[in-house]
Write a protein that holds these residues in place. Structure first.
Motif, mmCIF file in Angstrom:
data_model
loop_
_atom_site.group_PDB
_atom_site.id
_atom_site.type_symbol
_atom_site.label_atom_id
_atom_site.label_comp_id
_atom_site.label_asym_id
_atom_site.label_seq_id
_atom_site.Cartn_x
_atom_site.Cartn_y
_atom_site.Cartn_z
ATOM 1 N N UNK A 187 10.672 -19.223 67.309
ATOM 2 C CA UNK A 187 11.097 -18.850 65.968
ATOM 3 C C UNK A 187 11.770 -19.978 65.195
ATOM 4 N N UNK A 188 11.245 -21.146 65.208
ATOM 5 C CA UNK A 188 11.835 -22.221 64.427
ATOM 6 C C UNK A 188 10.761 -23.226 64.029
ATOM 7 N N UNK A 189 10.967 -23.867 62.866
ATOM 8 C CA UNK A 189 10.076 -24.944 62.445
ATOM 9 C C UNK A 189 10.791 -25.761 61.377
ATOM 10 N N UNK A 190 10.279 -26.970 61.152
ATOM 11 C CA UNK A 190 10.859 -27.872 60.165
ATOM 12 C C UNK A 190 9.743 -28.591 59.415
ATOM 13 N N UNK A 191 10.040 -29.009 58.184
ATOM 14 C CA UNK A 191 9.097 -29.846 57.451
ATOM 15 C C UNK A 191 9.855 -30.627 56.384
ATOM 16 N N UNK A 192 9.220 -31.694 55.911
ATOM 17 C CA UNK A 192 9.771 -32.549 54.875
ATOM 18 C C UNK A 192 8.970 -32.326 53.598
ATOM 19 N N UNK A 193 9.669 -32.212 52.474
ATOM 20 C CA UNK A 193 9.008 -32.061 51.178
ATOM 21 C C UNK A 193 9.768 -32.900 50.162
ATOM 22 N N UNK A 194 9.126 -33.945 49.660
ATOM 23 C CA UNK A 194 9.817 -34.815 48.721
ATOM 24 C C UNK A 194 11.029 -35.430 49.366
ATOM 25 N N UNK A 195 12.195 -35.264 48.730
ATOM 26 C CA UNK A 195 13.419 -35.845 49.253
ATOM 27 C C UNK A 195 14.300 -34.883 50.007
ATOM 28 N N UNK A 200 14.590 -31.877 53.457
ATOM 29 C CA UNK A 200 14.045 -31.360 54.701
ATOM 30 C C UNK A 200 14.461 -29.916 54.884
ATOM 31 N N UNK A 201 13.553 -29.086 55.350
ATOM 32 C CA UNK A 201 13.811 -27.655 55.538
ATOM 33 C C UNK A 201 13.625 -27.314 57.005
ATOM 34 N N UNK A 202 14.631 -26.649 57.580
ATOM 35 C CA UNK A 202 14.542 -26.172 58.959
ATOM 36 C C UNK A 202 14.789 -24.671 58.971
ATOM 37 N N UNK A 203 13.848 -23.915 59.518
ATOM 38 C CA UNK A 203 14.010 -22.475 59.704
ATOM 39 C C UNK A 203 14.361 -22.249 61.170
ATOM 40 N N UNK A 204 15.570 -21.731 61.408
ATOM 41 C CA UNK A 204 16.053 -21.571 62.774
ATOM 42 C C UNK A 204 15.651 -20.226 63.387
ATOM 43 N N UNK A 261 18.313 -24.144 57.082
ATOM 44 C CA UNK A 261 19.104 -25.310 56.709
ATOM 45 C C UNK A 261 18.259 -26.182 55.785
ATOM 46 N N UNK A 262 18.852 -26.597 54.674
ATOM 47 C CA UNK A 262 18.178 -27.506 53.751
ATOM 48 C C UNK A 262 18.993 -28.790 53.690
ATOM 49 N N UNK A 263 18.338 -29.899 53.974
ATOM 50 C CA UNK A 263 19.021 -31.190 54.016
ATOM 51 C C UNK A 263 18.517 -32.118 52.918
#
Length: 528
Positions: free
Chosen positions: A309-317, A319-323, A339-341
């Motif tokens: 149940x988790x994934x991450x990806x980068x979009x533009x500037x 990063x999004x992580x779904x925990x 989490x949005x970084x």
């Protein structure tokens, strides 16, 4: 009425989602007060006042278009607070490790006729650095370092950063730790007693290492995970994404960390992150996230999650992580811990991060610490390894820069029987607000529904219909009533029919085929 129905979700998850950045926007034929509707009637009291409607049997492009319009309208619903005051504090961080006399004692570094070498290690807490001291009898060795006679601990170096909890938001139910550590190998260059000159090869390493929180022993047995918080060159970062195939580790600073509901979004200045519907099927979850920049969709990411149940990806500037994702007890509303970084750092393994300092992973290979250019499952940290030319003829007053972060300083204190080595560093830190900081709050996106779920004479909000009379039954109803005219030859078209939905306005966005419909949608998005 369900939002973003499972029918729509299934189409989305099985289709290729197209970003507006790749599509041309053609001329839009407008009928009625389309611009006024887009300016004044999409949001009411800070909430969406419109439904987006697609046909039950619509093409995937129509469904994608509906979600794009929904995401763009959602950006109109957040509020901003601007901090005008200026309140900053500057302070100095100064630190130094213990010192060591390279010419002292029976095991002193230089020895007549024999080339000797020591590894000097220091860390944020002496329990970490002392673990590597030969006097402790521990078995760790350092692959990639030339063979050294001894490892010498220079104890605690408070300038380095230690994190007592890599999981501050308890995403992993862990209170494990992380620390910065420095390794430098010094070589006797003259082989003469009290020579006071030394060499350093390509054996300098800065490392950020994670480990289990065990009082009794320092064990390198944790593995890097997306979502961990680690130190890097004196700052706190989250591990946003680990791309094993490309050999890239992305770090970022968290701007949002919390729970959001499906069809809500978080706005962070120029970026907006929209959580689509979360669908559950046979213990798997499907979730779709859209990222917009200044109102334009730059990435749509769909993931089907199993037990982790988790994934991450980068979009533009960002990063999004779904925990974690889940549905409520009625199984009609989904939620996600996210989490949005921002301030993304891209650490490409085997490439220089700063001049002469190359990014590696720290790997614990059965008690041997490797600094690798590739990502392995045994990765326990991130390192910067010196790859410049050998540093020769080090003498009194010399200072070695370690990753542009700390210095190894040499001082003979005007004594031929001494050569003191010590890690030192200082920097200025600014904290507080400098004014003009925008704080954004989360908002709502309009619901996307199917044409079989709503009737024109029962609507309680304005409607945006996607697709012509063949694709959308509500569009067909308006066509049969003579209120619009769209056929197979129609270009990208937007028609506003006032009061046609139980007194609410209806905007039809369509064309003669799915591609002209999509072009109409992209034009509308640019007008919102």
């Amino acid at each position: 009425m369900k939002s973003v129905l499972k029918k729509i979700g299934c189409i989305l998850f099985g289709s290729t989602l197209l970003s507006t950045s790749f599509m041309a926007v053609y001329a839009l034929e407008k009928y009625g007060n389309v611009n006024d509707f887009l300016d004044d009637d999409l949001v009411k009291n800070g909430n969406p006042d419109v439904y987006i409607v697609v046909g039950e049997n619509s093409a995937a492009l129509d469904v994608t278009s509906a979600n794009q319009i929904s995401a763009k309208i959602g950006t109109l619903t957040y509020s901003e607070i601007v901090i005008e005051e200026e309140s900053t504090v500057e302070y100095q961080i100064i630190g130094k490790s213990e010192s060591i006399n390279l010419l002292d004692g029976t095991d002193k570094l230089d020895s007549t006729g024999t080339e000797k070498s020591w590894i000097l290690v220091t860390a944020a807490d002496d329990s970490y650095s002392n673990y590597f001291n030969n006097d402790e009898g521990n078995s760790f060795s350092y692959s990639g370092f030339s063979e050294a006679d001894q490892t010498k601990s220079l104890g605690e170096f408070g300038y380095l950063l230690e994190l007592d909890d890599m999981d501050p938001e308890n995403h992993f139910e862990s209170d494990d730790d992380a620390t910065e550590i420095i390794f430098t190998r010094i070589i006797d260059s003259n082989k003469n007693v009290n020579s006071q000159t030394f060499d350093i090869g390509k054996d300098m390493v800065y490392a950020s290492i994670i480990y289990p929180n065990q009082v009794s022993a320092f064990k390198l047995s944790k593995e890097l995970k997306e979502g961990y918080e680690i130190p890097f060159l004196g700052d706190r970062y989250r591990i946003v994404k680990i791309d094993e195939n490309e050999g890239i580790i992305y770090l970022g600073t968290p701007s949002y960390d919390g729970t959001i509901e499906q069809n809500e979004y978080i706005s962070l200045g120029e970026y907006q992150v929209v959580l689509g519907e979360i669908l559950e099927s046979e213990d798997k979850y499907s979730v779709q996230i859209s990222v917009l920049r200044n109102g334009k969709i730059i990435k749509e990411h769909t993931e089907i999650l199993s037990s982790d149940k988790s994934f991450s990806f980068i979009a533009g500037g960002i990063g999004v992580t779904v925990h974690d994702v889940w549905l409520n007890s009625a199984a009609d509303t989904g939620y996600a811990d996210i989490t949005i970084c921002k301030s993304i750092l891209e650490l490409e393994l085997g490439e220089e991060y700063i001049d002469d300092w190359e990014v590696r992973t720290v790997n614990n290979n059965g008690g041997t610490i490797d600094f690798l250019k590739t990502y392995e499952d045994s990765a326990v940290g991130i390192a910067l390894v010196y790859t410049g030319s050998d540093v020769e003829r080090i003498k009194d007053g010399d200072k070695l820069e370690i990753a542009d972060y700390v210095k190894l300083v040499f001082d003979d204190e005007d004594d031929l029987d001494k050569m003191i080595a010590q890690y030192k560093a200082e920097r200025t830190v600014t904290t507080g607000s400098t004014g003009g900081t925008v704080i954004t709050q989360s908002g709502k996106v309009p619901e996307v529904i199917l044409d079989i779920e709503i009737e024109l004479d029962e609507a309680d909000k304005n409607l945006i219909l996607i697709g012509g009379p063949v694709a959308n039954k509500l569009t067909e109803e308006l066509q049969n009533d003579g209120k619009i005219n769209i056929d197979n030859e129609s270009p990208a078209t937007a028609i506003l029919v006032e009061g046609a939905a139980n007194g609410n306005d209806v905007l039809v966005v369509a064309g003669g085929d799915r591609y002209s419909t999509e072009s109409a949608v992209l034009s509308i998005i640019n007008l919102i």
